[in-house]
Design a protein around this motif. Structure first.
Motif, mmCIF file in Angstrom:
data_model
loop_
_atom_site.group_PDB
_atom_site.id
_atom_site.type_symbol
_atom_site.label_atom_id
_atom_site.label_comp_id
_atom_site.label_asym_id
_atom_site.label_seq_id
_atom_site.Cartn_x
_atom_site.Cartn_y
_atom_site.Cartn_z
ATOM 1 N N GLU A 131 0.819 -1.212 0.000
ATOM 2 C CA GLU A 131 0.000 0.000 0.000
ATOM 3 C C GLU A 131 0.852 1.262 0.000
ATOM 4 O O GLU A 131 0.550 2.230 -0.719
ATOM 5 C CB GLU A 131 -0.940 0.011 1.208
ATOM 6 C CG GLU A 131 -1.824 1.252 1.251
ATOM 7 C CD GLU A 131 -2.733 1.311 2.464
ATOM 8 O OE1 GLU A 131 -3.151 2.436 2.824
ATOM 9 O OE2 GLU A 131 -3.033 0.253 3.050
ATOM 10 N N SER A 132 1.920 1.285 0.799
ATOM 11 C CA SER A 132 2.754 2.489 0.864
ATOM 12 C C SER A 132 3.385 2.793 -0.487
ATOM 13 O O SER A 132 3.506 3.970 -0.885
ATOM 14 C CB SER A 132 3.840 2.332 1.933
ATOM 15 O OG SER A 132 4.657 1.208 1.660
ATOM 16 N N THR A 133 3.794 1.760 -1.221
ATOM 17 C CA THR A 133 4.368 1.966 -2.552
ATOM 18 C C THR A 133 3.303 2.450 -3.521
ATOM 19 O O THR A 133 3.544 3.348 -4.341
ATOM 20 C CB THR A 133 5.010 0.674 -3.064
ATOM 21 O OG1 THR A 133 6.006 0.244 -2.127
ATOM 22 C CG2 THR A 133 5.668 0.888 -4.426
ATOM 23 N N ALA A 134 2.110 1.879 -3.438
ATOM 24 C CA ALA A 134 1.016 2.307 -4.305
ATOM 25 C C ALA A 134 0.704 3.781 -4.093
ATOM 26 O O ALA A 134 0.523 4.543 -5.060
ATOM 27 C CB ALA A 134 -0.229 1.465 -4.043
ATOM 28 N N ARG A 135 0.645 4.208 -2.849
ATOM 29 C CA ARG A 135 0.361 5.614 -2.566
ATOM 30 C C ARG A 135 1.489 6.509 -3.077
ATOM 31 O O ARG A 135 1.229 7.605 -3.607
ATOM 32 C CB ARG A 135 0.139 5.819 -1.069
ATOM 33 C CG ARG A 135 -1.159 5.189 -0.572
ATOM 34 C CD ARG A 135 -1.435 5.529 0.880
ATOM 35 N NE ARG A 135 -2.679 4.946 1.351
ATOM 36 C CZ ARG A 135 -3.885 5.468 1.165
ATOM 37 N NH1 ARG A 135 -4.001 6.614 0.505
ATOM 38 N NH2 ARG A 135 -4.963 4.864 1.623
ATOM 39 N N ALA A 136 2.729 6.055 -2.945
ATOM 40 C CA ALA A 136 3.860 6.836 -3.454
ATOM 41 C C ALA A 136 3.777 6.979 -4.969
ATOM 42 O O ALA A 136 4.078 8.049 -5.526
ATOM 43 C CB ALA A 136 5.175 6.186 -3.043
ATOM 44 N N HIS A 137 3.376 5.923 -5.646
ATOM 45 C CA HIS A 137 3.231 5.975 -7.106
ATOM 46 C C HIS A 137 2.116 6.923 -7.520
ATOM 47 O O HIS A 137 2.278 7.723 -8.447
ATOM 48 C CB HIS A 137 2.968 4.578 -7.658
ATOM 49 C CG HIS A 137 4.163 3.688 -7.616
ATOM 50 N ND1 HIS A 137 4.095 2.341 -7.892
ATOM 51 C CD2 HIS A 137 5.465 3.942 -7.333
ATOM 52 C CE1 HIS A 137 5.304 1.810 -7.775
ATOM 53 N NE2 HIS A 137 6.142 2.762 -7.435
ATOM 54 N N LEU A 138 0.979 6.842 -6.858
ATOM 55 C CA LEU A 138 -0.130 7.745 -7.175
ATOM 56 C C LEU A 138 0.262 9.197 -6.935
ATOM 57 O O LEU A 138 -0.101 10.094 -7.708
ATOM 58 C CB LEU A 138 -1.364 7.381 -6.350
ATOM 59 C CG LEU A 138 -2.024 6.041 -6.673
ATOM 60 C CD1 LEU A 138 -3.177 5.769 -5.695
ATOM 61 C CD2 LEU A 138 -2.530 6.007 -8.104
ATOM 62 N N ARG A 139 1.014 9.424 -5.864
ATOM 63 C CA ARG A 139 1.485 10.783 -5.566
ATOM 64 C C ARG A 139 2.404 11.276 -6.674
ATOM 65 O O ARG A 139 2.302 12.428 -7.128
ATOM 66 C CB ARG A 139 2.211 10.765 -4.221
ATOM 67 C CG ARG A 139 2.438 12.117 -3.584
ATOM 68 C CD ARG A 139 3.008 11.932 -2.187
ATOM 69 N NE ARG A 139 2.181 11.016 -1.405
ATOM 70 C CZ ARG A 139 2.623 9.921 -0.815
ATOM 71 N NH1 ARG A 139 3.907 9.566 -0.910
ATOM 72 N NH2 ARG A 139 1.807 9.144 -0.131
ATOM 73 N N ALA A 140 3.302 10.406 -7.132
ATOM 74 C CA ALA A 140 4.244 10.786 -8.191
ATOM 75 C C ALA A 140 3.520 11.055 -9.506
ATOM 76 O O ALA A 140 3.956 11.897 -10.300
ATOM 77 C CB ALA A 140 5.288 9.693 -8.374
#
Length: 236
Positions: A131-140
């Motif tokens: 989840e943390s990686t997914a959120r980082a990707h969406l933010r990017a």
């Protein structure tokens, strides 16, 4: 159309170019783990189905649709260390950092998400990534704020192809599963949608995705404009 309330996206291969993002990231992760040991590096790449010559994943690679527990235990074995929570968290952290450097989203992602959100659909994500990686990707990608729900394999709902993420999104919105559409490029996505009673919409951005999805979808589109067209014109 009035019956459809939520659109739940897979991430890799759906919003992100899978090979362009994850092949370089995997290469970087394996370089870190193998610490300069060439044969170990090559063995780890082979174990996860990464072709080092083409920098593409072979069909059937556990990284394509699986979660960390599907591909990292064999790396732990090759490193002669336990696959435990610490190792899993290390892999996820390495991937998060590496994938942000190689991240490649499809050009239609931001405008399509904006169009769907403006039309009143709730937007969510169901990914077998952390989840943390997914959120980082969406933010990017600049679209995180439009996602009201983000679930990874470690969010407590289980991983695809189990239906937990889809059912959790429906519960979050207070709607029935049949008012949700799951958009993805793998049979794991389609199986998760069907198991939950949601609409299974395949997105075949590549020939490999088209072949994998054949016979497994309710609807197949080739890009997000195709998805918008289906959402707009279909009676749900």
């Amino acid at each position: 159309m009035a019956g459809l309330k939520g659109i739940l996206f897979d991430k890799d291969g759906t919003l992100l170019d899978f090979d362009a993002t994850w092949a370089p990231a995997t290469h970087a992760v394996l370089e870190e783990l193998s610490a300069g040991q060439t044969k170990l590096f090559e063995a780890m790449a082979a174990a996860c189905g990464l072709n080092l010559n083409t920098m593409q994943f072979l069909p059937g690679s556990p990284i394509i649709a699986g979660d960390t527990a599907d591909y990292a235990p064999v790396w732990a074995d090759l490193l002669a260390c336990p696959f435990d929570t610490d190792f899993e968290m290390r892999i996820n952290a390495l991937y998060r950092s590496a994938s942000l450097l190689s991240l490649k989203g499809y050009d239609d992602v931001a405008p399509a998400i904006a169009t769907l959100a403006k039309a009143g659909y709730q937007i969510g994500m169901a990914t077998n990534d952390a989840e943390s990686t997914a959120r980082a990707h969406l933010r990017a990608l600049g679209v995180e704020e439009q996602f009201s729900f983000v679930a990874g394999y470690d969010s407590g709902y289980g991983a695809k192809p189990a239906p937990g993420m889809v059912l959790a999104f429906a519960d979050f919105l207070g709607v029935k599963p049949e008012q949700i559409a799951l958009i993805g490029d793998s049979t794991h996505d389609m199986d998760a949608a069907r198991a939950a009673g949601a609409h299974a919409i395949g997105i075949a951005r590549t020939p490999a995705a088209r072949d994998a999805l054949n016979g497994h979808t309710d609807i197949t589109v080739t890009d997000l404009q195709g998805l918008i067209d289906e959402v707009t014109n279909r009676v749900w």
